[in-house]
Design an enzyme around this catalytic site. Sequence first.
Site, PDB file in Angstrom:
ATOM      1  N   ASN A 174      41.399  31.913  34.418  1.00 51.81           N
ATOM      2  CA  ASN A 174      41.634  31.689  35.844  1.00 51.81           C
ATOM      3  C   ASN A 174      41.540  30.228  36.253  1.00 51.81           C
ATOM      4  OD1 ASN A 174      42.038  34.473  37.102  1.00 51.81           O
ATOM      5  ND2 ASN A 174      40.275  34.791  35.769  1.00 51.81           N
ATOM      6  N   ARG A 207      30.258  39.368  37.390  1.00 52.04           N
ATOM      7  CA  ARG A 207      30.336  38.434  36.256  1.00 52.04           C
ATOM      8  C   ARG A 207      29.021  38.429  35.505  1.00 52.04           C
ATOM      9  NH1 ARG A 207      31.490  35.002  32.750  1.00 52.04           N
ATOM     10  NH2 ARG A 207      32.846  33.212  33.077  1.00 52.04           N
ATOM     11  N   HIS A 252      33.584  42.547  41.632  1.00 48.79           N
ATOM     12  CA  HIS A 252      33.681  41.756  40.404  1.00 48.79           C
ATOM     13  C   HIS A 252      32.276  41.275  40.054  1.00 48.79           C
ATOM     14  CE1 HIS A 252      34.388  37.734  38.273  1.00 48.79           C
ATOM     15  NE2 HIS A 252      34.499  38.703  37.388  1.00 48.79           N
ATOM     16  N   THR A 296      35.922  31.881  39.138  1.00 50.01           N
ATOM     17  CA  THR A 296      37.350  31.695  39.410  1.00 50.01           C
ATOM     18  C   THR A 296      38.087  33.032  39.404  1.00 50.01           C
ATOM     19  OG1 THR A 296      37.691  31.180  37.063  1.00 50.01           O
ATOM     20  CG2 THR A 296      37.454  29.323  38.573  1.00 50.01           C
ATOM     21  N   PHE A 297      37.583  34.007  38.674  1.00 50.15           N
ATOM     22  CA  PHE A 297      38.158  35.361  38.702  1.00 50.15           C
ATOM     23  C   PHE A 297      38.090  35.907  40.129  1.00 50.15           C
ATOM     24  CE2 PHE A 297      38.470  39.890  38.098  1.00 50.15           C
ATOM     25  CZ  PHE A 297      39.176  40.090  36.923  1.00 50.15           C
ATOM     26  N   ASP A 336      43.248  44.383  36.644  1.00 49.73           N
ATOM     27  CA  ASP A 336      41.955  44.450  37.341  1.00 49.73           C
ATOM     28  C   ASP A 336      42.015  43.704  38.670  1.00 49.73           C
ATOM     29  OD1 ASP A 336      40.402  46.045  35.737  1.00 49.73           O
ATOM     30  OD2 ASP A 336      39.393  44.413  34.693  1.00 49.73           O
ATOM     31  N   GLY A 357      37.798  24.940  26.130  1.00 46.69           N
ATOM     32  CA  GLY A 357      36.795  25.881  26.604  1.00 46.69           C
ATOM     33  C   GLY A 357      37.091  26.511  27.949  1.00 46.69           C
ATOM     34  N   GLU A 358      38.120  26.044  28.642  1.00 43.64           N
ATOM     35  CA  GLU A 358      38.395  26.554  29.986  1.00 43.64           C
ATOM     36  C   GLU A 358      39.004  27.952  29.925  1.00 43.64           C
ATOM     37  OE1 GLU A 358      37.184  25.102  32.359  1.00 43.64           O
ATOM     38  OE2 GLU A 358      36.975  23.005  31.789  1.00 43.64           O
ATOM     39  N   GLY A 359      38.649  28.783  30.903  1.00 44.31           N
ATOM     40  CA  GLY A 359      39.074  30.174  30.916  1.00 44.31           C
ATOM     41  C   GLY A 359      40.412  30.403  31.591  1.00 44.31           C
TER      42      GLY A 359
END
Length: 430
Positions: free
Chosen positions: A56, A291, A289, A384-385, A367, A52-54
Amino acid sequence: MRLWLYVSLLLLVNPIYGYDEDEADEVTISKKPENVSPAKPQRYLLYEVNFGEGFNLRRDVYMRMASLVHELREQGHNFVLVLPPWGNLYHWNDRAKKVPWNNLFDTEAMNAYVPVIEFYEYLKVNPYYVDEVVYLQHYKEGWKDGKWSERYEKRDCIEADKYYRKEGKFWKGYMYSYDHVKIHNLTCLSIQGESSTLAKAINEYYPNTNTLFIDRAETVIHNEYGGVEYWKIRRSMRYHKQLRFIADLFRQETLYVNMHEDKIVYPKDWRDERELQRVAVGGDYLAVHLRRKDFLRSHSDHVPDLNEAALQIIEVAQVLELSKVFICSDADEYELLDLEKQLNSSSITAYRFTTKKISDGAISLVDQWIAAKAAFFLGTHTSTFSYRIREDREIMHFPVETTFNSLCKYAKDMGNPKKCEQPAKWTIVY
């Protein structure tokens, strides 16, 4: 028009959307062996992160594993770090699989810190075979005596059977969507500690294992978050040269940025970077940014609604006398159009980078590169992005006050620290 023509021609020469697993006939490692004896056999460390971790967060886990391999090599072990292919991530609408790192990052730059190879290169050396999967898990009983302490030990598996199964003499698992990879053995390691703690466990339990696959690698933490080695690894994680070029071309031709007036310091080789005054100015635009999606639920106390976000963006842009705002966001299209309408009503033009010519993962890095080079950056709390953008700005010597800023839940209380928590200032060290 010139931007997309260039991108199209670039992709014909060296595509960054997909790749051919058989494109590399040789496995080359350019990193010098440091304290490693030439007589030592080459070993391989592979790793994976919770599904499930993204994107970044996974980049952050790479840093922990690079630190681990660096320490093992300093101890004389001839380890090479195998890069886990990217794939099927939550924010990637294209759901791309088996994406190698060299589609997104400059692996030559990464190789200057520790030796790295792609998984498809590893398979040429060890055809569809792994000696040992080490599944990391927390202690079932929690902290000892209610206190955190560094410790590790082999234990019975708590949940590994959800992801691995025994088939005859071998184990089978997900293995980055690659079928037919055979695993000789599976052990579970309960651990509390840092990358160096895992190095101790490897030395004790797996001193002669040729190929180690560390699963749930996010379980271990950084040896020294924000320290010198942390920043060495982070500086080595440069984005693919083509992606940086595409981003800079967008800044020139769409945002009308004069690159010669940026005062951004970015040497050709990250090892040539030095501590300097914070001289970077950036382009004459505000980067934001914003989110949305799952953050609206999981971080509802910090994520503003669109109206609140618009009010803050307008206020900051007006104070800075900027009329251009670059937005990177996972918001739905109708939300973005609503936001743009509100900004336009205050004579502020919103810009976004959109294309179908490159992958979603590549777009996210473009981006981030555009946002990192803005005159001022507004991020989303705990994202984290946003963290990665701030790190890029630190590397490029931007002033702290233009970097560590977040959107607030309540626009009317922007000056109230109790309701508008700003990010911690993790500044670069050399």
